[in-house]
Write a protein that holds these residues in place. Sequence first.
Motif, mmCIF file in Angstrom:
data_model
loop_
_atom_site.group_PDB
_atom_site.id
_atom_site.type_symbol
_atom_site.label_atom_id
_atom_site.label_comp_id
_atom_site.label_asym_id
_atom_site.label_seq_id
_atom_site.Cartn_x
_atom_site.Cartn_y
_atom_site.Cartn_z
ATOM 1 N N LEU A 187 0.625 -1.192 -0.029
ATOM 2 C CA LEU A 187 0.260 0.002 -0.018
ATOM 3 C C LEU A 187 0.811 1.169 0.030
ATOM 4 O O LEU A 187 1.476 1.469 1.015
ATOM 5 C CB LEU A 187 -1.073 -0.154 1.191
ATOM 6 C CG LEU A 187 -1.965 -1.088 1.471
ATOM 7 C CD1 LEU A 187 -2.640 -0.884 2.594
ATOM 8 C CD2 LEU A 187 -2.830 -1.430 0.280
ATOM 9 N N GLU A 188 0.808 2.019 -1.034
ATOM 10 C CA GLU A 188 1.376 3.261 -1.115
ATOM 11 C C GLU A 188 1.054 4.240 0.101
ATOM 12 O O GLU A 188 1.837 4.943 0.568
ATOM 13 C CB GLU A 188 1.339 4.068 -2.417
ATOM 14 C CG GLU A 188 2.098 3.444 -3.639
ATOM 15 C CD GLU A 188 2.174 4.204 -4.719
ATOM 16 O OE1 GLU A 188 2.890 5.150 -4.648
ATOM 17 O OE2 GLU A 188 1.592 4.041 -5.851
ATOM 18 N N SER A 189 -0.134 4.048 0.633
ATOM 19 C CA SER A 189 -0.620 4.958 1.619
ATOM 20 C C SER A 189 -0.038 4.682 2.783
ATOM 21 O O SER A 189 0.030 5.472 4.060
ATOM 22 C CB SER A 189 -1.960 4.730 1.630
ATOM 23 O OG SER A 189 -2.449 3.352 1.945
ATOM 24 N N ALA A 190 0.531 3.174 3.016
ATOM 25 C CA ALA A 190 1.476 2.910 4.249
ATOM 26 C C ALA A 190 2.820 3.148 4.270
ATOM 27 O O ALA A 190 3.625 2.791 5.005
ATOM 28 C CB ALA A 190 1.057 1.476 4.575
ATOM 29 N N ALA A 191 3.264 4.125 3.157
ATOM 30 C CA ALA A 191 4.862 4.263 2.864
ATOM 31 C C ALA A 191 5.361 4.924 4.024
ATOM 32 O O ALA A 191 6.654 5.082 4.416
ATOM 33 C CB ALA A 191 5.033 5.232 1.690
ATOM 34 N N SER A 192 4.430 5.592 5.163
ATOM 35 C CA SER A 192 5.215 6.206 6.254
ATOM 36 C C SER A 192 5.888 5.279 7.215
ATOM 37 O O SER A 192 6.612 5.336 8.031
ATOM 38 C CB SER A 192 4.221 7.004 7.102
ATOM 39 O OG SER A 192 3.241 6.297 7.445
ATOM 40 N N ASP A 193 5.079 3.820 7.319
ATOM 41 C CA ASP A 193 5.774 2.892 8.173
ATOM 42 C C ASP A 193 7.043 1.807 7.486
ATOM 43 O O ASP A 193 7.509 1.727 8.084
ATOM 44 C CB ASP A 193 4.447 1.907 8.340
ATOM 45 C CG ASP A 193 3.139 2.531 9.198
ATOM 46 O OD1 ASP A 193 3.761 3.471 10.119
ATOM 47 O OD2 ASP A 193 2.190 2.241 8.783
ATOM 48 N N PHE A 196 7.603 1.619 0.178
ATOM 49 C CA PHE A 196 6.569 0.931 -0.562
ATOM 50 C C PHE A 196 7.266 -0.321 -1.487
ATOM 51 O O PHE A 196 8.123 0.154 -2.074
ATOM 52 C CB PHE A 196 5.982 1.837 -1.443
ATOM 53 C CG PHE A 196 4.963 1.300 -2.640
ATOM 54 C CD1 PHE A 196 4.036 0.469 -2.422
ATOM 55 C CD2 PHE A 196 5.187 1.772 -3.877
ATOM 56 C CE1 PHE A 196 3.308 -0.132 -3.483
ATOM 57 C CE2 PHE A 196 4.453 1.150 -4.933
ATOM 58 C CZ PHE A 196 3.435 0.191 -4.846
ATOM 59 N N ARG A 242 3.826 -0.476 -9.100
ATOM 60 C CA ARG A 242 2.418 -0.392 -9.306
ATOM 61 C C ARG A 242 1.578 -1.203 -10.373
ATOM 62 O O ARG A 242 0.568 -1.542 -10.013
ATOM 63 C CB ARG A 242 2.318 1.069 -9.910
ATOM 64 C CG ARG A 242 2.424 2.021 -8.697
ATOM 65 C CD ARG A 242 2.627 3.696 -9.217
ATOM 66 N NE ARG A 242 2.809 4.547 -8.375
ATOM 67 C CZ ARG A 242 3.265 5.938 -8.527
ATOM 68 N NH1 ARG A 242 3.557 6.123 -9.898
ATOM 69 N NH2 ARG A 242 3.223 6.758 -7.549
ATOM 70 N N PRO A 297 -5.176 -0.267 7.080
ATOM 71 C CA PRO A 297 -6.149 0.391 5.919
ATOM 72 C C PRO A 297 -6.880 -0.508 5.177
ATOM 73 O O PRO A 297 -6.033 -1.503 4.862
ATOM 74 C CB PRO A 297 -5.375 1.444 5.285
ATOM 75 C CG PRO A 297 -4.018 1.094 5.727
ATOM 76 C CD PRO A 297 -4.080 0.228 6.949
ATOM 77 N N ASP A 300 -6.170 0.000 -1.247
ATOM 78 C CA ASP A 300 -6.321 1.210 -2.037
ATOM 79 C C ASP A 300 -6.964 0.987 -3.532
ATOM 80 O O ASP A 300 -6.978 -0.106 -3.729
ATOM 81 C CB ASP A 300 -4.714 1.701 -2.613
ATOM 82 C CG ASP A 300 -4.199 2.084 -1.413
ATOM 83 O OD1 ASP A 300 -2.999 2.408 -1.545
ATOM 84 O OD2 ASP A 300 -4.648 2.931 -0.285
ATOM 85 N N HIS A 301 -7.948 1.662 -3.665
ATOM 86 C CA HIS A 301 -8.531 1.463 -5.054
ATOM 87 C C HIS A 301 -7.978 2.122 -6.299
ATOM 88 O O HIS A 301 -7.818 3.258 -6.149
ATOM 89 C CB HIS A 301 -10.209 2.153 -4.995
ATOM 90 C CG HIS A 301 -10.855 1.665 -4.017
ATOM 91 N ND1 HIS A 301 -11.597 0.295 -4.027
ATOM 92 C CD2 HIS A 301 -11.324 2.104 -2.893
ATOM 93 C CE1 HIS A 301 -12.215 0.230 -2.982
ATOM 94 N NE2 HIS A 301 -12.056 1.192 -2.040
#
Length: 302
Positions: A187-193, A196, A242, A297, A300-301
């Motif tokens: 998940l790119e949205s989880a890149a803070s953890d 990616f 991706r 989360p 991602d869509h």
Amino acid sequence: SALLAPSSYARSISRSTLHSDLLTSLNAWLQVPARPLAFIRQVITELQDSTGMLADVQDQAALRDQRTPAHLVYGPAQCMNSAAYLFVRAARIVTSLNCPGMLDGLLQELEAHFVGQSWELNWRFSTHCPGETEYLAMVDQKAGASFRLLTRLMQAASMGGATLDLEPFTKVLGRLSQIRHEYLGLLESAASDRSFGEDLDQAKVTYPIVRACNLDPAGRAVIFGIFRQKPAGTVLPIESKRQIVSLVQQTGALQATYDLIRQLGREAMNTLSELETAAEELNPSLRAVVKSLVEVPAPDHL
């Protein structure tokens, strides 16, 4: 400093406190005295350092959680030597504690870890996609070993709760922590953890990849083709990552992985409830540990 610098560095860039939190929470039941508890904590921490360093060398990892891994700072040879030393030191420590069963537990779970690791490495080397059952058996060996070891060492030194059957809980916890880690990495949205697609950089055969490839042979040819062509020790272009995630998403495998994490969370909570009944004592801190693993989360869509 030459001997321990790689492991000290590896620990300094680690972001996971799962095993430490688990040890503290379980001690509400197991009541391990302060001295052996401190040594058990040291053993678990150092084994996490050593197995992590070895895995990074074997994976030719370019990053670990967005940081430079130890073998790219101190060199693979020094890291392997440091890791081997920590295995020996762990054996010395558990032997010095004089608790029956501790050394056997250490050796058996280290063996299980390396057996599981051998399967994972072979799948990558041979670009073989296992079935889901085969994959979960690997996770039970590799990821489950550290949780089983933690509980076995604690129960060997326990002043109470040594008869609790913790194996079903450690099994589901091993699966939950491993598959959660793999899922978040896509998940790119989880890149803070974590970075990616780190597992994709290392051509790892993870649960989302296994599920997607077994559902879509054409997609499998693309994913494993990208893995085969990637030069060792390099990162994949963001576009390739991706593309792979899109293929996984299209098969429904990313959603299925999310659903499995939620299912494993329910199983962990049910097993924990049974342990609370057997111990005749609630364990809210252990519930908090499990809850933190399940809170991920949705996909991602794309």
